[in-house]
Every structure is written in C-alpha cells, then in structure tokens.
Design an enzyme around this catalytic site. Structure first.
Site, PDB file in Angstrom:
ATOM      1  N   MET A  95       0.810  -1.220   0.000  1.00 47.53           N
ATOM      2  CA  MET A  95       0.000   0.000   0.000  1.00 47.53           C
ATOM      3  C   MET A  95       0.845   1.273   0.000  1.00 47.53           C
ATOM      4  O   MET A  95       0.625   2.183   0.807  1.00 47.53           O
ATOM      5  CB  MET A  95      -0.964  -0.024   1.193  1.00 47.53           C
ATOM      6  CG  MET A  95      -1.952  -1.177   1.101  1.00 47.53           C
ATOM      7  SD  MET A  95      -2.714  -1.312  -0.528  1.00 47.53           S
ATOM      8  CE  MET A  95      -4.391  -1.605  -0.073  1.00 47.53           C
ATOM      9  N   ILE A  98       5.055   3.508  -5.605  1.00 45.87           N
ATOM     10  CA  ILE A  98       6.450   3.171  -5.916  1.00 45.87           C
ATOM     11  C   ILE A  98       7.147   4.452  -6.390  1.00 45.87           C
ATOM     12  O   ILE A  98       6.613   5.194  -7.220  1.00 45.87           O
ATOM     13  CB  ILE A  98       6.491   2.080  -7.006  1.00 45.87           C
ATOM     14  CG1 ILE A  98       5.849   0.781  -6.496  1.00 45.87           C
ATOM     15  CG2 ILE A  98       7.911   1.829  -7.497  1.00 45.87           C
ATOM     16  CD1 ILE A  98       6.557   0.096  -5.350  1.00 45.87           C
ATOM     17  N   HIS A 114      -4.888  -4.974  -8.470  1.00 46.49           N
ATOM     18  CA  HIS A 114      -5.791  -4.010  -7.833  1.00 46.49           C
ATOM     19  C   HIS A 114      -7.217  -4.558  -7.869  1.00 46.49           C
ATOM     20  O   HIS A 114      -7.664  -5.070  -8.905  1.00 46.49           O
ATOM     21  CB  HIS A 114      -5.707  -2.664  -8.553  1.00 46.49           C
ATOM     22  CG  HIS A 114      -6.522  -1.608  -7.883  1.00 46.49           C
ATOM     23  ND1 HIS A 114      -6.118  -0.976  -6.724  1.00 46.49           N
ATOM     24  CD2 HIS A 114      -7.739  -1.095  -8.182  1.00 46.49           C
ATOM     25  CE1 HIS A 114      -7.043  -0.113  -6.353  1.00 46.49           C
ATOM     26  NE2 HIS A 114      -8.045  -0.163  -7.210  1.00 46.49           N
TER      27      HIS A 114
HETATM   28  C1  GAR Z   1      -5.655  -7.387  -2.597  1.00 50.70           C
HETATM   29  O1  GAR Z   1      -7.051  -7.495  -2.727  1.00 50.70           O
HETATM   30  C2  GAR Z   1      -5.091  -6.422  -3.604  1.00 50.70           C
HETATM   31  O2  GAR Z   1      -5.793  -6.399  -4.803  1.00 50.70           O
HETATM   32  C3  GAR Z   1      -5.219  -5.112  -2.863  1.00 50.70           C
HETATM   33  O3  GAR Z   1      -4.879  -5.415  -1.542  1.00 50.70           O
HETATM   34  C4  GAR Z   1      -5.301  -6.753  -1.251  1.00 50.70           C
HETATM   35  C5  GAR Z   1      -4.159  -7.476  -0.558  1.00 50.70           C
HETATM   36  O4  GAR Z   1      -4.588  -8.708  -0.072  1.00 50.70           O
HETATM   37  N1  GAR Z   1      -4.362  -4.110  -3.427  1.00 50.70           N
HETATM   38  C6  GAR Z   1      -4.696  -2.812  -3.538  1.00 50.70           C
HETATM   39  O5  GAR Z   1      -5.734  -2.350  -3.131  1.00 50.70           O
HETATM   40  C7  GAR Z   1      -3.645  -1.956  -4.238  1.00 50.70           C
HETATM   41  N2  GAR Z   1      -4.132  -0.677  -4.545  1.00 50.70           N
HETATM   42  P1  GAR Z   1      -3.540  -9.813   0.385  1.00 50.70           P
HETATM   43  O6  GAR Z   1      -2.548  -9.123   1.330  1.00 50.70           O
HETATM   44  O7  GAR Z   1      -4.348 -10.850   1.101  1.00 50.70           O
HETATM   45  O8  GAR Z   1      -2.851 -10.355  -0.834  1.00 50.70           O
END
Ligand code: GAR
Length: 207
Positions: A95, A98, A114
């Site tokens: 989060m 980069i 995403h």
């Molecule tokens: C995922 O759903 C991913 O798509 C999202 O965070 C979650 C992480 O889950 N990413 C974002 O929102 C990026 N902007 P995880 O830690 O269980 O893989």
C-alpha cells in the site's frame, strides 16, 4: 537469465499476503518456473511475513518512519533485490506508491494487482468504493506500475458480478478468489515471456 536457472522474483506486500501465498503455492507445486527470492514488507507485523517464514522465503521487513525519505528506503530495497538477483517485482497489496528509485531500477518490471476494473476505483478501499457506487460489475486488474496511483498499462482484467445484497466482506471474498487464480497466471506468463526474450537475445549474441 542463466540457462537452467529459475527466474527470481520479489513480492511486495503490506497486509495479509494471501496473493503472495497463492503465487508461492503455485511455485511450490512446480506450476511456475520462478523462485520468490524476497518478500518485501513495509509492516513487520503483517501476516504476510509469517506466510513467508512458513515457505522459507527470505523477508526484508522495514518501517518507513525509520528512514528519512522514500528514496532512502527504496535504495536499500534495490540493493537487496539486486543482491538476490531479482528480475521481476509483483506488488500484492503493497500500500505505497512506488518511487523513482525503484521505477528506474526495474523499468517495465514492476506489476501490481488491484481489486477493481481500473481505471474505476483507484487508490484505497476499491471494494468499499464499488459498494458505495452500487456498481453491478467490478473486478480485478493486473497492470504494469508507473509513477501514478494504480495507473500504468493493463495486462489482464477479470470481472466480478456484484449482487444486490452484497456486503464488503462477501465482495472481498469473491474478488480474492479471482485474484488468487489470476495473479499466479500472469506471473507465469510474464516469467515465461522474459525467459523466451532472453533466449532470443542470447541466440542473437552468439550468432
Ligand atoms: C488485494 O485485494 C489487492 O488487490 C489489494 O490489496 C489486497 C491485498 O490482499 N491491493 C490494492 O488495493 C492496491 N491498490 P492480500 O494481502 O491478502 O494479498
């Protein structure tokens, strides 16, 4: 890429790490010709770190506030990635935006997942944004990373139907099921493509 060696990749996470684990499991099962050489995590207490330990994957966990700037901690990350001979970076719930240091060290080699059909609902809480808008279809996007927030050329997308009584939790579960299939598939494709390109380059060099 050295002949006969697996492509080394890094995964960046900040939270639970379920996408990281989905990729790690497919690698363990021999379905992807890659090795996760490093998990980079900006939250040392995140569950992703525990998952990495379970898979015996090296971890670099850090706290951004212990560095004076993004440039400073990204320089440390780049050094760790280069030492581990990492070729590709996959962001999986990392989060943070980069910065230039990483983008310049890994041009067109940083990929993000995403939980929406970008360009809809970039940024934080994409699932909550989709619920609030009462959209009927949302989904998952895998894209190359540039300096923007969830921008960059799209590699793959898959849609998810939102039902009328959908809660944040049920939608998140649906989206994550799709993510855990889609992300390892893209990792496999990109790694295979890189190996092929390197073989072509190598042939051209020898001839
Ligand atoms: C995922 O759903 C991913 O798509 C999202 O965070 C979650 C992480 O889950 N990413 C974002 O929102 C990026 N902007 P995880 O830690 O269980 O893989």
């Amino acid at each position: 890429m050295r002949k006969g060696q697996l492509t080394k990749i890094a995964v960046f996470a900040s939270g639970s790490g379920s996408n990281f684990e989905a990729i790690a499991e497919q690698i363990t099962q021999g379905k992807i010709d890659a090795e996760i050489a490093l998990l980079v995590c900006d939250k040392p207490d995140a569950y992703a770190v525990k998952r990495a330990e379970k898979h015996h994957i090296p971890v670099f966990a850090f706290r951004s506030k212990e560095y004076s700037s993004k440039q400073e901690f990204e320089q440390v990350i780049v050094k760790k990635l280069k030492d581990a001979e990492v070729e590709f970076i996959f962001l999986a719930g990392y989060m943070r935006l980069i910065g230039e240091t990483l983008l310049e060290a890994y041009p067109e080699k940083i990929v993000n997942i995403h939980p929406s059909l970008l360009p809809a609902f970039p940024g934080k809480d994409a699932i909550g944004q989709a619920i609030n808008y009462k959209v009927k279809i949302t989904g998952v996007t895998v894209h190359y990373v540039d300096a923007g927030m969830d921008t960059g050329p799209i590699i793959e997308q898959e849609s998810v139907r939102v039902s009328n009584d959908e809660s944040r939790e049920t939608l998140q579960a649906k989206i994550q099921r799709v993510e855990h299939e889609l992300y390892p598939k893209v990792v496999k494709q990109l790694v295979a493509k890189t190996v092929k390109e390197e073989e072509i380059d190598e042939k051209a060099r020898v001839n």
